[in-house]
Enzyme design. Structure first.
Site, PDB file in Angstrom:
ATOM      1  N   ASP A 476      36.680 -71.641 -15.941  1.00 39.88           N
ATOM      2  CA  ASP A 476      37.535 -72.678 -16.254  1.00 39.88           C
ATOM      3  C   ASP A 476      36.880 -73.629 -17.022  1.00 39.88           C
ATOM      4  O   ASP A 476      35.719 -74.055 -16.850  1.00 39.88           O
ATOM      5  CB  ASP A 476      38.500 -73.175 -15.183  1.00 39.88           C
ATOM      6  CG  ASP A 476      39.821 -73.417 -15.166  1.00 39.88           C
ATOM      7  OD1 ASP A 476      40.158 -73.779 -16.438  1.00 39.88           O
ATOM      8  OD2 ASP A 476      40.567 -73.217 -14.419  1.00 39.88           O
ATOM      9  N   ASP A 546      48.579 -71.576 -18.422  1.00 34.86           N
ATOM     10  CA  ASP A 546      49.356 -72.102 -16.910  1.00 34.86           C
ATOM     11  C   ASP A 546      50.557 -71.675 -16.847  1.00 34.86           C
ATOM     12  O   ASP A 546      51.142 -71.953 -15.663  1.00 34.86           O
ATOM     13  CB  ASP A 546      48.690 -73.642 -16.450  1.00 34.86           C
ATOM     14  CG  ASP A 546      47.277 -73.545 -15.951  1.00 34.86           C
ATOM     15  OD1 ASP A 546      46.684 -72.378 -15.792  1.00 34.86           O
ATOM     16  OD2 ASP A 546      46.839 -74.662 -15.684  1.00 34.86           O
TER      17      ASP A 546
HETATM   18  C1  GLA Z   1      43.341 -74.572 -14.325  1.00 33.19           C
HETATM   19  C2  GLA Z   1      43.536 -73.168 -14.547  1.00 33.19           C
HETATM   20  C3  GLA Z   1      44.359 -72.474 -13.446  1.00 33.19           C
HETATM   21  C4  GLA Z   1      43.766 -72.787 -11.987  1.00 33.19           C
HETATM   22  C5  GLA Z   1      43.406 -74.141 -11.929  1.00 33.19           C
HETATM   23  C6  GLA Z   1      42.382 -74.656 -10.605  1.00 33.19           C
HETATM   24  O1  GLA Z   1      44.529 -75.041 -14.499  1.00 33.19           O
HETATM   25  O2  GLA Z   1      44.246 -72.777 -15.491  1.00 33.19           O
HETATM   26  O3  GLA Z   1      44.763 -71.088 -13.374  1.00 33.19           O
HETATM   27  O4  GLA Z   1      42.586 -72.009 -11.992  1.00 33.19           O
HETATM   28  O5  GLA Z   1      42.753 -74.729 -13.065  1.00 33.19           O
HETATM   29  O6  GLA Z   1      42.040 -75.900 -10.788  1.00 33.19           O
END
Ligand code: GLA
Length: 727
Positions: A476, A546
């Protein structure tokens, strides 16, 4: 594939599909002639029509008032020397002057396609697959050599470009702009298709008419970004999904990028693509050289779907790498939307216990397992297990014992102020001492231009990966850069930090993917903030958004598919009402939308009703049966959510023996529209059985007569999926 006609002074890059032609013009200027469908013989009428144009100057020492850099179609323009349009390169010499004037010097043609040091790029498996032309140009005053690099693949409508600058003088210079490519096109009315977006609403296909002026597609976030994908397509007015010309340009780069499209005074179009020159400068000492990232160009005569096909094949076959390049990707359960930071061993065991009987193949433990992280305020940079919260080894073993794979979340480039790492090395965060640092998601960014910082994170990650058996990593990156300043370089080099940061990210990805070839890596950046070809080179799949609301996913996935293959796009079923949008959508439609990607679930399985669990089992069985066709078949947008209320996506096997048709309707209205969906790319001579209804259709009928949606379907966001098998 590549020839040079020394009489006409024309370089000809041609394969069975396309030709790219340019010439050496008077004064050693490189002039663009043509890019498009293959030309069998170029008959040589290459000289640019010359006109004495007022206020467009002429070459130094020349009395010819009809030859001007200001309207010549050029391959790569300099600065402050007669072309008033956008330059591809700007350099500040040691005397402070900003001039660049590169003239032809020499060329060489080589078999294959050399890799770019430290940068991702498309590759060849053997040297017969492509040829590369390197054209050297010189700026005589600055004593710089600029090498323009062109590669053409034997069987693809693809030309890749990059540029390299070498300082042969005995003075340092500062590069202020250096593009990967320039493309000048004759007078024509183009539309521009591109992929803007925002957090949780990435890659929303847009089409605009181009007119005089400059249109910029760019990111200044030091990330390819949610906001503007590093992609542009110039298309004819009558180009649609299936017909017409489309010229696509994609940067293989994950940092600050810029694609500028300028329509000049006589309606010629110039496209320049590369690293964004915003806050950029690169100090080049004598003897040093600078390498730009790669730009991929493709030419389709079969509309936007044709363009997507060329990109999909290239990205899948010659950008993605490693063991998982063609592997069927596992069906995932991710705990993020189910637990967020609130989990312990017992809750995680529950997830595995629930997932296994449903047929799920991998459990991914998301954010919150390290340092003392229980929310997003701490611990980034402390990549050791939070033992008070989770016994990672045990969870991995438990998952493996249940016959599932185990995956783990990392965010390697970041640092929390509340972390051991920051307490020990506050100077490792990007910041200018004495100036406050902008926080975003309560975190700062590590200075990856410093090799010791990258080494530290590498070692911390290796320690976990060597101790715990891990099959997958979700990588990430949850903020963009600000205060881009390194405390480790001299002021001359501060303009390099944004690019050096990305080079550091690539080097870490390179080292980890090489050391752990059996780990499947998935890219992510707050969803789809770094969905680009650079990341794809290291990680064959990414999390597109997301936003898991199926309604919005229709658009996000459709837009993403304009460039990126389905095998790169993960998609999960989440809870309804959706946590991001509050919208309720049936379990079936949520499943169908997610099944059009690399499938998984991201919800609390324990809260599903028995009926939903039955549906999960069915979805998983269906997906496993058709996974290969979905992930690696040819994908077509038949009806796009950006232009129609109904959406239809088709997956066809290359041998045309089977196909899947996904059909959706967004809003239901009492207009009760009757939509007739016609399939494509089947064999008109063969018959296909619709395994859902058991009816047999000719390929010709499916493609020409088409299918209606089920009229009994009433309601918003309903879906239908048909599987056709040759009989
Ligand atoms: C990002 C990712 C999510 C999740 C969060 C965790 O927003 O896109 O899928 O992994 O971080 O903090």
């Amino acid at each position: 594939m590549i020839t040079f006609d020394s009489q006409q002074q024309v370089f000809n890059l041609s394969n069975s599909k396309i030709s790219y032609l340019f010439s050496i013009e008077e004064g050693g200027l490189l002039s663009h002639l043509y890019y498009g469908p293959r030309i069998r013989h170029y008959h040589g009428e290459r000289r640019y029509p010359r006109i004495d144009r007022g206020f467009s100057g002429n070459l130094p020492h020349s009395k010819d008032r009809t030859y001007s850099k200001d309207d010549l179609l050029q391959e790569y323009s300099g600065n402050n020397t007669g072309d008033y349009r956008l330059p591809a390169i700007t350099v500040k010499g040691s005397d402070g002057a900003r001039f660049t004037d590169f003239r032809y010097d020499s060329y060489r043609i080589i078999d294959g396609k050399p890799a770019l040091p430290g940068l991702p790029s498309s590759y060849v498996k053997d040297n017969d697959e492509a040829q590369t032309l390197e054209v050297n140009l010189k700026d005589a005053t600055l004593k710089l050599t600029l090498t323009l690099v062109y590669s053409i693949y034997k069987d693809r409508a693809v030309v890749t470009r990059n540029a390299r600058l070498q300082n042969n003088s005995n003075q340092p210079i500062d590069i202020e702009k250096i593009a990967s490519m320039q493309l000048d096109l004759t007078k024509h009315d183009y539309d521009l298709v591109y992929l803007p977006g925002q957090y949780a609403l990435e890659r929303q296909t847009r089409r605009v008419a181009l007119n005089q002026g400059i249109f910029e597609i760019s990111s200044r976030r030091d990330s390819s970004s949610h906001h503007m994908n590093p992609f542009a397509a110039l298309v004819d007015k009558d180009t649609d999904e299936f017909h017409g010309n489309a010229l696509g340009v994609l940067l293989v780069y994950s940092g600050n990028h810029k694609i500028s499209i300028e329509r000049d005074q006589i309606d010629q179009t110039r496209l320049i693509a590369g690293i964004n020159d915003f806050n950029f400068s690169w100090h080049l000492e004598p003897g040093e050289s600078f390498q730009t990232p790669e730009a991929i160009t493709v030419f389709s005569t079969k509309g936007l779907n044709g363009m997507s096909q060329i990109f999909h094949h290239l990205l899948r076959e010659r950008v993605a790498r490693g063991k998982f390049q063609y592997a069927d990707r596992p069906i995932v359960i991710n705990n993020w939307e189910a637990t967020f930071f609130d989990f312990n061993d017992q809750k995680l065991d529950e997830v595995v216990k629930e997932a296994k009987p449903l047929g799920i193949e991998m459990f991914v433990l998301d954010d919150g397992w390290f340092g003392h992280r229980n929310d997003d305020n701490s611990s980034l940079g402390d990549w050791f297990v939070n033992k008070d919260k989770v016994n990672l080894k045990r969870v991995a073993k438990q998952t493996h014992d249940a016959g599932m794979k185990f995956g783990l979340w990392f965010e390697p480039e970041m640092i929390s102020v509340d972390s051991d790492l920051y307490r020990k090395h506050p100077d490792w965060a990007l910041a200018e001492p004495g100036r406050g640092s902008t926080l975003s998601r309560n975190q700062l960014v590590l200075d990856f231009s410093r090799p010791e910082v990258v080494d530290n994170i590498f070692q911390q990650m290796c320690k976990i990966l060597d101790a715990v058996s891990i099959d997958y990593i979700k990588w990430d990156c949850n903020r963009n850069l600000t205060e881009v300043y390194s405390q480790a370089v001299s002021p001359d080099h501060e303009g390099e930090i944004a690019h050096r940061e990305i080079l550091g990210v690539y080097s870490l990805m390179d080292r980890l993917t090489k050391r752990y070839p059996n780990i499947l890596f998935e890219g992510c950046s707050g969803g789809g903030g770094r969905f680009d070809a650079g990341i794809l080179y290291y990680m064959p799949q990414s999390w597109p958004s997301d936003d898991t609301d199926a309604a919005e996913r229709l658009k996000i996935q459709d837009g993403t598919s304009l460039v990126y293959p389905i095998s790169s796009m993960s998609a999960h079923v989440s809870v309804s009402p959706n946590q991001q949008t509050g919208r309720s959508i049936s379990f079936k439609t949520r499943g169908d939308v997610a099944m059009a990607g690399v499938f998984g679930y991201e919800l609390d399985l324990a809260k599903l009703t028995d009926d939903e669990k039955q549906q999960v089992k069915k979805q998983i069985a269906f997906y496993k049966q058709h996974r290969h066709l979905i992930q690696y078949g040819d994908f077509y947008r038949l009806e796009s959510p950006f232009t129609s209320n109904t959406v239809a996506w088709e997956f066809v096997s290359p041998d045309k023996s089977e196909a899947l048709l996904f059909m959706f309707r967004q809003q239901h209205t009492n207009r009760m529209e009757i939509v007739n969906t016609k399939m494509v790319a089947l064999d008109p001579q063969r018959d296909y059985s619709d395994m859902t209804s058991d009816q047999v259709f000719g390929g010709d009928e499916l493609m020409n007569v088409g299918l209606y949606r089920d009229p009994k379907h009433v309601g918003d966001y309903l879906s239908e999926v048909h599987y056709f098998k040759e009989v």
